[in-house]
Design a protein around this motif. Structure first.
Motif, PDB file in Angstrom:
ATOM      1  N   TYR A  57      -8.433  -3.863   8.376  1.00  0.00           N
ATOM      2  CA  TYR A  57      -7.045  -4.064   8.036  1.00  0.00           C
ATOM      3  C   TYR A  57      -6.825  -4.112   6.538  1.00  0.00           C
ATOM      4  O   TYR A  57      -5.851  -3.588   6.028  1.00  0.00           O
ATOM      5  CB  TYR A  57      -6.552  -5.368   8.657  1.00  0.00           C
ATOM      6  CG  TYR A  57      -5.480  -5.107   9.646  1.00  0.00           C
ATOM      7  CD1 TYR A  57      -5.803  -4.664  10.923  1.00  0.00           C
ATOM      8  CD2 TYR A  57      -4.137  -5.237   9.308  1.00  0.00           C
ATOM      9  CE1 TYR A  57      -4.818  -4.395  11.839  1.00  0.00           C
ATOM     10  CE2 TYR A  57      -3.154  -4.967  10.231  1.00  0.00           C
ATOM     11  CZ  TYR A  57      -3.492  -4.555  11.493  1.00  0.00           C
ATOM     12  OH  TYR A  57      -2.507  -4.279  12.400  1.00  0.00           O
ATOM     13  N   ILE A  80      -6.284  -0.880   5.072  1.00  0.00           N
ATOM     14  CA  ILE A  80      -4.929  -0.350   5.259  1.00  0.00           C
ATOM     15  C   ILE A  80      -3.983  -0.994   4.256  1.00  0.00           C
ATOM     16  O   ILE A  80      -3.202  -0.341   3.596  1.00  0.00           O
ATOM     17  CB  ILE A  80      -4.427  -0.635   6.697  1.00  0.00           C
ATOM     18  CG1 ILE A  80      -5.224   0.221   7.680  1.00  0.00           C
ATOM     19  CG2 ILE A  80      -2.934  -0.321   6.820  1.00  0.00           C
ATOM     20  CD1 ILE A  80      -4.883  -0.015   9.133  1.00  0.00           C
ATOM     21  N   VAL A  81      -4.116  -2.305   4.125  1.00  0.00           N
ATOM     22  CA  VAL A  81      -3.225  -3.037   3.230  1.00  0.00           C
ATOM     23  C   VAL A  81      -3.306  -2.507   1.807  1.00  0.00           C
ATOM     24  O   VAL A  81      -2.304  -2.242   1.173  1.00  0.00           O
ATOM     25  CB  VAL A  81      -3.581  -4.547   3.243  1.00  0.00           C
ATOM     26  CG1 VAL A  81      -2.836  -5.279   2.138  1.00  0.00           C
ATOM     27  CG2 VAL A  81      -3.244  -5.151   4.597  1.00  0.00           C
ATOM     28  N   LEU A  82      -4.520  -2.328   1.360  1.00  0.00           N
ATOM     29  CA  LEU A  82      -4.682  -1.971  -0.042  1.00  0.00           C
ATOM     30  C   LEU A  82      -4.576  -0.470  -0.294  1.00  0.00           C
ATOM     31  O   LEU A  82      -4.417  -0.052  -1.419  1.00  0.00           O
ATOM     32  CB  LEU A  82      -6.030  -2.478  -0.552  1.00  0.00           C
ATOM     33  CG  LEU A  82      -6.200  -3.996  -0.451  1.00  0.00           C
ATOM     34  CD1 LEU A  82      -7.562  -4.409  -0.937  1.00  0.00           C
ATOM     35  CD2 LEU A  82      -5.090  -4.703  -1.228  1.00  0.00           C
ATOM     36  N   GLN A 107      -2.528   1.775   1.519  1.00  0.00           N
ATOM     37  CA  GLN A 107      -1.535   2.354   2.407  1.00  0.00           C
ATOM     38  C   GLN A 107      -0.913   3.639   1.878  1.00  0.00           C
ATOM     39  O   GLN A 107      -0.252   4.348   2.612  1.00  0.00           O
ATOM     40  CB  GLN A 107      -0.465   1.366   2.784  1.00  0.00           C
ATOM     41  CG  GLN A 107       0.274   0.774   1.616  1.00  0.00           C
ATOM     42  CD  GLN A 107       1.082  -0.419   2.083  1.00  0.00           C
ATOM     43  OE1 GLN A 107       1.708  -0.381   3.124  1.00  0.00           O
ATOM     44  NE2 GLN A 107       1.068  -1.477   1.319  1.00  0.00           N
ATOM     45  N   LYS A 148      -0.491   8.752   9.776  1.00  0.00           N
ATOM     46  CA  LYS A 148      -0.640   7.914  10.976  1.00  0.00           C
ATOM     47  C   LYS A 148       0.577   7.004  11.148  1.00  0.00           C
ATOM     48  O   LYS A 148       1.082   6.819  12.252  1.00  0.00           O
ATOM     49  CB  LYS A 148      -1.920   7.071  10.849  1.00  0.00           C
ATOM     50  CG  LYS A 148      -2.287   6.372  12.138  1.00  0.00           C
ATOM     51  CD  LYS A 148      -3.491   5.470  12.015  1.00  0.00           C
ATOM     52  CE  LYS A 148      -3.634   4.668  13.313  1.00  0.00           C
ATOM     53  NZ  LYS A 148      -4.643   3.604  13.222  1.00  0.00           N
ATOM     54  N   GLN A 149       1.047   6.459  10.049  1.00  0.00           N
ATOM     55  CA  GLN A 149       2.204   5.551  10.119  1.00  0.00           C
ATOM     56  C   GLN A 149       3.477   6.299  10.516  1.00  0.00           C
ATOM     57  O   GLN A 149       4.255   5.822  11.333  1.00  0.00           O
ATOM     58  CB  GLN A 149       2.410   4.852   8.767  1.00  0.00           C
ATOM     59  CG  GLN A 149       1.319   3.824   8.469  1.00  0.00           C
ATOM     60  CD  GLN A 149       1.362   3.297   7.047  1.00  0.00           C
ATOM     61  OE1 GLN A 149       1.942   3.916   6.156  1.00  0.00           O
ATOM     62  NE2 GLN A 149       0.723   2.165   6.814  1.00  0.00           N
ATOM     63  N   ALA A 151       3.336   7.059  14.096  1.00  0.00           N
ATOM     64  CA  ALA A 151       3.582   5.844  14.883  1.00  0.00           C
ATOM     65  C   ALA A 151       5.089   5.624  15.040  1.00  0.00           C
ATOM     66  O   ALA A 151       5.576   5.264  16.114  1.00  0.00           O
ATOM     67  CB  ALA A 151       2.933   4.632  14.216  1.00  0.00           C
ATOM     68  N   MET A 190      12.179   3.752   8.829  1.00  0.00           N
ATOM     69  CA  MET A 190      10.788   3.375   8.545  1.00  0.00           C
ATOM     70  C   MET A 190       9.879   4.501   8.101  1.00  0.00           C
ATOM     71  O   MET A 190       8.777   4.237   7.673  1.00  0.00           O
ATOM     72  CB  MET A 190      10.147   2.752   9.802  1.00  0.00           C
ATOM     73  CG  MET A 190      10.522   1.312  10.032  1.00  0.00           C
ATOM     74  SD  MET A 190       9.557   0.617  11.403  1.00  0.00           S
ATOM     75  CE  MET A 190      10.652  -0.726  11.900  1.00  0.00           C
ATOM     76  N   PHE A 191      10.297   5.750   8.247  1.00  0.00           N
ATOM     77  CA  PHE A 191       9.237   6.739   8.048  1.00  0.00           C
ATOM     78  C   PHE A 191       9.411   7.789   6.971  1.00  0.00           C
ATOM     79  O   PHE A 191       8.514   8.571   6.730  1.00  0.00           O
ATOM     80  CB  PHE A 191       8.834   7.365   9.361  1.00  0.00           C
ATOM     81  CG  PHE A 191       9.759   8.353   9.990  1.00  0.00           C
ATOM     82  CD1 PHE A 191       9.217   9.306  10.848  1.00  0.00           C
ATOM     83  CD2 PHE A 191      11.115   8.324   9.770  1.00  0.00           C
ATOM     84  CE1 PHE A 191      10.031  10.217  11.482  1.00  0.00           C
ATOM     85  CE2 PHE A 191      11.923   9.236  10.411  1.00  0.00           C
ATOM     86  CZ  PHE A 191      11.384  10.188  11.273  1.00  0.00           C
ATOM     87  N   ASP A 203       9.272   7.561   3.830  1.00  0.00           N
ATOM     88  CA  ASP A 203       8.271   7.428   2.762  1.00  0.00           C
ATOM     89  C   ASP A 203       6.907   7.975   3.194  1.00  0.00           C
ATOM     90  O   ASP A 203       6.012   8.160   2.362  1.00  0.00           O
ATOM     91  CB  ASP A 203       8.163   5.979   2.259  1.00  0.00           C
ATOM     92  CG  ASP A 203       7.797   4.989   3.373  1.00  0.00           C
ATOM     93  OD1 ASP A 203       7.805   5.389   4.561  1.00  0.00           O
ATOM     94  OD2 ASP A 203       7.504   3.825   3.062  1.00  0.00           O
ATOM     95  N   ALA A 256       1.038   1.963  18.245  1.00  0.00           N
ATOM     96  CA  ALA A 256       1.948   2.435  17.188  1.00  0.00           C
ATOM     97  C   ALA A 256       2.645   1.253  16.528  1.00  0.00           C
ATOM     98  O   ALA A 256       2.809   1.203  15.303  1.00  0.00           O
ATOM     99  CB  ALA A 256       2.974   3.411  17.770  1.00  0.00           C
ATOM    100  N   TYR A 265       3.920  -2.908   7.251  1.00  0.00           N
ATOM    101  CA  TYR A 265       4.875  -3.842   6.639  1.00  0.00           C
ATOM    102  C   TYR A 265       4.271  -5.210   6.354  1.00  0.00           C
ATOM    103  O   TYR A 265       4.585  -5.820   5.337  1.00  0.00           O
ATOM    104  CB  TYR A 265       6.163  -3.912   7.473  1.00  0.00           C
ATOM    105  CG  TYR A 265       6.865  -2.571   7.406  1.00  0.00           C
ATOM    106  CD1 TYR A 265       7.429  -2.146   6.204  1.00  0.00           C
ATOM    107  CD2 TYR A 265       6.881  -1.705   8.484  1.00  0.00           C
ATOM    108  CE1 TYR A 265       8.009  -0.896   6.099  1.00  0.00           C
ATOM    109  CE2 TYR A 265       7.469  -0.447   8.388  1.00  0.00           C
ATOM    110  CZ  TYR A 265       8.028  -0.040   7.189  1.00  0.00           C
ATOM    111  OH  TYR A 265       8.589   1.197   7.079  1.00  0.00           O
TER     112      TYR A 265
END
Lengths: 153, 153
Positions: free
Chosen positions: A20, A23-25, A27, A35-36, A39, A79-80, A82, B39, B47
Motif C-alpha cells: 500500500y 501506491i501511496v507514495l 500514485q 488501474k485507478q 477502477a 474521480m478519474f 486525472d 475497484a 484517496y
C-alpha cells in the motif's frame, strides 16, 4: 502527534505494509493511474448499470436506491480525469491516442459528463420519475459519445 | 420513450455492446462483485493515500484537495459492502473466510468505517487542520482493524 508514530499507525492501519505504501507514495506512476481510472469505470458500470436497468424498466423504480446510485455516479464522474495523464500513453488499455491528440475535446466530454451526472443527482433527490429516467439516458449518451471517439472497441 | 429505443440508446451509449450489457444484467455474479469491491479498494487507496500523505506531512495541507478526497473516500466507504456477498466465498481474493464466519463483527467494522469517513468529510469542510489530520488517522485505524482480521496478508 509525532510524524513517526502517525506514519507507523497508518502503515499498520493499511495492514498491507510495503504494498500500500508504494501506491501511496507512487500514485503518479502510469500503471497505477491506469488501474485507478479503470477502477472508476468498473464502478461507473456498477451504478450506471443499476440506473439503466431502472430506466429500461428491467428493475423497479426505487427512489432511495436511485438517489444513492446517482450520487455515487456523480462522485465517480469526478474521480478519474486525472488518470488520463500523458504519462499513461504507453500503458496497454482501451484508451485511444485521440485522447491526447484532441485533449480539448476530451476535456469537453469530461465537463459534459460531470454536468449530466450532477443534473441526475439533483433530479434523483426529487421524485419526478420520468425526468430521472430521461436524465439517466442523457448520462448514457455522454458516456457513449466519449467512448465512441476515445475508447477502443 | 419506448423501452426498445432506450435500450438501444443505452447499449450504444455504453459503447461496449455485449461486454457492458453483461455487467449490467449480471452484476450479482460473484466474480463481478469481487472485481467491483476490489475497484473500490483501489480508489480508497488513491484517496486515502493522498490524505495519509497530508497527515504524515509528506504533502502540503491543501484544504480544497483534502475536502475533495475526504468526500470521495466517504462515498467509497459506502460502495462496497454489498460486494462481500456469501456467493463470492470461492472467488480467489484476499478476503478471509472470517468475513462470513463472523459477519456481525465484519458489519460492525463496516459501520465504523462509514462513521469515521463521514466524520472526516464533515471535518474537512471546516479548516481545523489538526482535527482533520487526527481524523485521517482514525480512518486509517478502522481500515487496519478490518484488514487485520478479515484480509489475508
Amino acid at each position: 502527534m509525532k510524524k513517526k508514530v502517525l506514519s507507523a499507525c497508518i502503515a499498520l492501519a493499511l495492514g498491507a505494509g510495503a504494498g500500500y505504501t508504494t501506491i501511496v507514495l507512487a500514485q503518479a506512476k502510469p500503471d497505477v493511474l491506469v488501474k485507478q481510472r479503470q477502477a472508476v469505470m468498473t464502478l461507473q458500470g456498477k451504478y450506471f448499470g443499476q440506473l439503466a436497468a431502472v430506466a429500461q424498466g428491467k428493475a423497479p423504480y426505487d427512489a432511495a436506491a436511485v438517489q444513492r446510485s446517482a450520487g455515487f455516479l456523480d462522485n465517480l464522474s469526478r474521480m478519474f480525469w486525472d488518470g488520463f495523464d500523458p504519462s499513461t500513453k504507453d500503458i496497454k488499455s482501451r484508451a485511444l491516442p485521440a485522447i491526447w491528440e484532441n485533449k480539448a475535446k476530451f476535456d469537453e466530454n469530461a465537463a459534459r459528463m460531470e454536468n449530466e451526472t450532477s443534473k441526475l443527482a439533483s433530479l434523483a433527490a426529487g421524485r419526478d420519475e420520468a425526468a430521472i429516467k430521461a436524465q439517466i439516458q442523457a448520462v448514457g449518451k455522454v458516456c457513449g459519445a466519449c467512448h465512441q471517439e476515445f475508447r477502443a472497441k
